[in-house]
Design a protein around this motif. Structure first.
Motif, PDB file in Angstrom:
ATOM      1  N   LEU A   1       0.825  -1.208   0.000  1.00  0.00           N
ATOM      2  CA  LEU A   1       0.000   0.000   0.000  1.00  0.00           C
ATOM      3  C   LEU A   1       0.861   1.261   0.000  1.00  0.00           C
ATOM      4  CD1 LEU A   1      -2.853  -0.960   2.491  1.00  0.00           C
ATOM      5  CD2 LEU A   1      -3.019  -0.649   0.029  1.00  0.00           C
ATOM      6  N   ALA A   2       1.963   1.239   0.738  1.00  0.00           N
ATOM      7  CA  ALA A   2       2.863   2.390   0.760  1.00  0.00           C
ATOM      8  C   ALA A   2       3.473   2.628  -0.615  1.00  0.00           C
ATOM      9  CB  ALA A   2       3.956   2.182   1.803  1.00  0.00           C
ATOM     10  N   THR A   3       3.747   1.554  -1.350  1.00  0.00           N
ATOM     11  CA  THR A   3       4.269   1.690  -2.707  1.00  0.00           C
ATOM     12  C   THR A   3       3.255   2.392  -3.606  1.00  0.00           C
ATOM     13  OG1 THR A   3       5.570  -0.323  -2.464  1.00  0.00           O
ATOM     14  CG2 THR A   3       5.116   0.414  -4.708  1.00  0.00           C
ATOM     15  N   ILE A   4       2.017   1.950  -3.538  1.00  0.00           N
ATOM     16  CA  ILE A   4       0.961   2.557  -4.355  1.00  0.00           C
ATOM     17  C   ILE A   4       0.781   4.024  -3.989  1.00  0.00           C
ATOM     18  CG2 ILE A   4      -1.520   2.518  -4.838  1.00  0.00           C
ATOM     19  CD1 ILE A   4      -1.323  -0.573  -4.466  1.00  0.00           C
ATOM     20  N   MET A   5       0.746   4.322  -2.686  1.00  0.00           N
ATOM     21  CA  MET A   5       0.565   5.708  -2.259  1.00  0.00           C
ATOM     22  C   MET A   5       1.753   6.577  -2.649  1.00  0.00           C
ATOM     23  SD  MET A   5      -1.444   5.668   1.372  1.00  0.00           S
ATOM     24  CE  MET A   5      -0.666   4.318   2.228  1.00  0.00           C
ATOM     25  N   ALA A   6       2.962   6.049  -2.579  1.00  0.00           N
ATOM     26  CA  ALA A   6       4.141   6.825  -2.955  1.00  0.00           C
ATOM     27  C   ALA A   6       4.125   7.151  -4.442  1.00  0.00           C
ATOM     28  CB  ALA A   6       5.414   6.069  -2.585  1.00  0.00           C
ATOM     29  N   PHE A   7       3.749   6.174  -5.277  1.00  0.00           N
ATOM     30  CA  PHE A   7       3.672   6.450  -6.711  1.00  0.00           C
ATOM     31  C   PHE A   7       2.556   7.445  -7.023  1.00  0.00           C
ATOM     32  CE2 PHE A   7       6.118   2.460  -7.709  1.00  0.00           C
ATOM     33  CZ  PHE A   7       7.155   3.121  -8.362  1.00  0.00           C
ATOM     34  N   LEU A   8       1.419   7.351  -6.315  1.00  0.00           N
ATOM     35  CA  LEU A   8       0.351   8.326  -6.518  1.00  0.00           C
ATOM     36  C   LEU A   8       0.791   9.721  -6.096  1.00  0.00           C
ATOM     37  CD1 LEU A   8      -2.891   6.428  -5.449  1.00  0.00           C
ATOM     38  CD2 LEU A   8      -2.291   7.273  -7.715  1.00  0.00           C
ATOM     39  N   ASN A   9       1.501   9.822  -4.985  1.00  0.00           N
ATOM     40  CA  ASN A   9       2.013  11.124  -4.549  1.00  0.00           C
ATOM     41  C   ASN A   9       2.982  11.701  -5.568  1.00  0.00           C
ATOM     42  OD1 ASN A   9       0.576  11.218  -2.187  1.00  0.00           O
ATOM     43  ND2 ASN A   9       2.225  10.517  -0.895  1.00  0.00           N
ATOM     44  N   TYR A  10       3.799  10.866  -6.150  1.00  0.00           N
ATOM     45  CA  TYR A  10       4.773  11.326  -7.139  1.00  0.00           C
ATOM     46  C   TYR A  10       4.092  11.775  -8.431  1.00  0.00           C
ATOM     47  CZ  TYR A  10       8.557  11.200 -10.544  1.00  0.00           C
ATOM     48  OH  TYR A  10       9.442  11.526 -11.538  1.00  0.00           O
ATOM     49  N   LEU A  11       3.143  10.984  -8.905  1.00  0.00           N
ATOM     50  CA  LEU A  11       2.518  11.267 -10.195  1.00  0.00           C
ATOM     51  C   LEU A  11       1.512  12.411 -10.134  1.00  0.00           C
ATOM     52  CD1 LEU A  11       1.958   7.618 -11.470  1.00  0.00           C
ATOM     53  CD2 LEU A  11       3.712   9.247 -12.209  1.00  0.00           C
ATOM     54  N   THR A  12       0.789  12.541  -9.036  1.00  0.00           N
ATOM     55  CA  THR A  12      -0.294  13.523  -8.961  1.00  0.00           C
ATOM     56  C   THR A  12       0.039  14.736  -8.099  1.00  0.00           C
ATOM     57  OG1 THR A  12      -1.313  12.402  -7.090  1.00  0.00           O
ATOM     58  CG2 THR A  12      -2.032  11.732  -9.282  1.00  0.00           C
ATOM     59  N   GLY A  13       1.032  14.626  -7.237  1.00  0.00           N
ATOM     60  CA  GLY A  13       1.346  15.736  -6.341  1.00  0.00           C
ATOM     61  C   GLY A  13       0.479  15.779  -5.099  1.00  0.00           C
ATOM     62  N   TRP A  14      -0.366  14.777  -4.930  1.00  0.00           N
ATOM     63  CA  TRP A  14      -1.186  14.715  -3.723  1.00  0.00           C
ATOM     64  C   TRP A  14      -0.303  14.465  -2.518  1.00  0.00           C
ATOM     65  CZ3 TRP A  14      -4.998  10.654  -6.078  1.00  0.00           C
ATOM     66  CH2 TRP A  14      -5.805  11.283  -7.022  1.00  0.00           C
ATOM     67  N   LYS A  15      -0.826  14.718  -1.358  1.00  0.00           N
ATOM     68  CA  LYS A  15      -0.111  14.457  -0.105  1.00  0.00           C
ATOM     69  C   LYS A  15      -0.826  13.348   0.663  1.00  0.00           C
ATOM     70  CE  LYS A  15       2.782  17.773  -0.797  1.00  0.00           C
ATOM     71  NZ  LYS A  15       3.945  17.444  -1.546  1.00  0.00           N
ATOM     72  N   ILE A  16      -0.909  12.179   0.044  1.00  0.00           N
ATOM     73  CA  ILE A  16      -1.575  11.039   0.666  1.00  0.00           C
ATOM     74  C   ILE A  16      -0.686  10.540   1.801  1.00  0.00           C
ATOM     75  CG2 ILE A  16      -2.419   8.689   0.326  1.00  0.00           C
ATOM     76  CD1 ILE A  16      -2.781   9.393  -2.625  1.00  0.00           C
ATOM     77  N   GLY A  17      -1.302  10.291   2.947  1.00  0.00           N
ATOM     78  CA  GLY A  17      -0.520   9.823   4.076  1.00  0.00           C
ATOM     79  C   GLY A  17      -1.375   9.086   5.083  1.00  0.00           C
ATOM     80  N   ILE A  18      -0.748   8.755   6.175  1.00  0.00           N
ATOM     81  CA  ILE A  18      -1.417   8.029   7.246  1.00  0.00           C
ATOM     82  C   ILE A  18      -1.292   8.847   8.520  1.00  0.00           C
ATOM     83  CG2 ILE A  18      -1.410   5.909   8.608  1.00  0.00           C
ATOM     84  CD1 ILE A  18      -0.148   4.546   6.139  1.00  0.00           C
ATOM     85  N   LYS A  19      -2.429   9.196   9.118  1.00  0.00           N
ATOM     86  CA  LYS A  19      -2.493   9.957  10.364  1.00  0.00           C
ATOM     87  C   LYS A  19      -1.695  11.259  10.290  1.00  0.00           C
ATOM     88  CE  LYS A  19      -3.598   6.235  13.476  1.00  0.00           C
ATOM     89  NZ  LYS A  19      -3.345   5.604  14.753  1.00  0.00           N
ATOM     90  N   GLY A  20      -1.876  12.010   9.210  1.00  0.00           N
ATOM     91  CA  GLY A  20      -1.256  13.317   9.085  1.00  0.00           C
ATOM     92  C   GLY A  20       0.183  13.327   8.603  1.00  0.00           C
ATOM     93  N   THR A  21       0.780  12.172   8.397  1.00  0.00           N
ATOM     94  CA  THR A  21       2.150  12.084   7.908  1.00  0.00           C
ATOM     95  C   THR A  21       2.109  11.618   6.457  1.00  0.00           C
ATOM     96  OG1 THR A  21       2.908  11.493  10.109  1.00  0.00           O
ATOM     97  CG2 THR A  21       4.400  11.054   8.292  1.00  0.00           C
ATOM     98  N   ALA A  22       2.644  12.437   5.570  1.00  0.00           N
ATOM     99  CA  ALA A  22       2.588  12.119   4.147  1.00  0.00           C
ATOM    100  C   ALA A  22       3.625  11.054   3.792  1.00  0.00           C
ATOM    101  CB  ALA A  22       2.832  13.367   3.320  1.00  0.00           C
ATOM    102  N   ILE A  23       3.235  10.146   2.924  1.00  0.00           N
ATOM    103  CA  ILE A  23       4.158   9.160   2.367  1.00  0.00           C
ATOM    104  C   ILE A  23       5.049   9.915   1.371  1.00  0.00           C
ATOM    105  CG2 ILE A  23       4.325   7.044   0.996  1.00  0.00           C
ATOM    106  CD1 ILE A  23       3.010   6.515   3.646  1.00  0.00           C
ATOM    107  N   PRO A  24       6.350   9.680   1.354  1.00  0.00           N
ATOM    108  CA  PRO A  24       7.206  10.428   0.436  1.00  0.00           C
ATOM    109  C   PRO A  24       6.824  10.192  -1.025  1.00  0.00           C
ATOM    110  CG  PRO A  24       8.463   8.722   1.568  1.00  0.00           C
ATOM    111  CD  PRO A  24       7.103   8.713   2.142  1.00  0.00           C
ATOM    112  N   GLY A  25       6.747  11.281  -1.782  1.00  0.00           N
ATOM    113  CA  GLY A  25       6.423  11.195  -3.202  1.00  0.00           C
ATOM    114  C   GLY A  25       7.683  11.076  -4.038  1.00  0.00           C
ATOM    115  N   ASP A  26       8.560  10.218  -3.642  1.00  0.00           N
ATOM    116  CA  ASP A  26       9.859  10.057  -4.275  1.00  0.00           C
ATOM    117  C   ASP A  26       9.897   8.679  -4.944  1.00  0.00           C
ATOM    118  OD1 ASP A  26      12.540  10.344  -4.912  1.00  0.00           O
ATOM    119  OD2 ASP A  26      13.245   9.751  -2.926  1.00  0.00           O
ATOM    120  N   PRO A  27      10.280   8.585  -6.208  1.00  0.00           N
ATOM    121  CA  PRO A  27      10.299   7.278  -6.853  1.00  0.00           C
ATOM    122  C   PRO A  27      11.295   6.309  -6.223  1.00  0.00           C
ATOM    123  CG  PRO A  27      10.903   9.004  -8.424  1.00  0.00           C
ATOM    124  CD  PRO A  27      10.585   9.664  -7.136  1.00  0.00           C
TER     125      PRO A  27
END
Length: 68
Positions: free
Chosen positions: A18-44
């Motif tokens: 799930l963290a892999t999917i969220m990280a790729f989404l953050n990278y591709l879209t610029g969203w700040k998807i995270g868990i409990k207020g902490t964003a998953i890094p949007g870094d490939p």
């Protein structure tokens, strides 16, 4: 003890997947998807690292549950 270890490895596979999917989404879209207020890094590179750990956990889980 084996069942507890297997549960931990399977949960690691799910969470890192799930963290892999969220990280790729953050990278591709610029969203700040995270868990409990902490964003998953949007870094490939981080996403690939999460993917590698997920695949290792999945492989360990596969070989433990495989029947002869």
């Amino acid at each position: 003890m084996k069942n507890f270890f297997l549960l931990c490895v399977q949960l690691g596979f799910i969470f890192f997947g799930l963290a892999t999917i969220m990280a790729f989404l953050n990278y591709l879209t610029g969203w700040k998807i995270g868990i409990k207020g902490t964003a998953i890094p949007g870094d490939p590179v981080a996403a690939i690292a999460f993917l590698i750990v997920a695949l290792i956990c999945g492989g360990i889980s596969f070989f433990i549950t495989r029947k002869n």
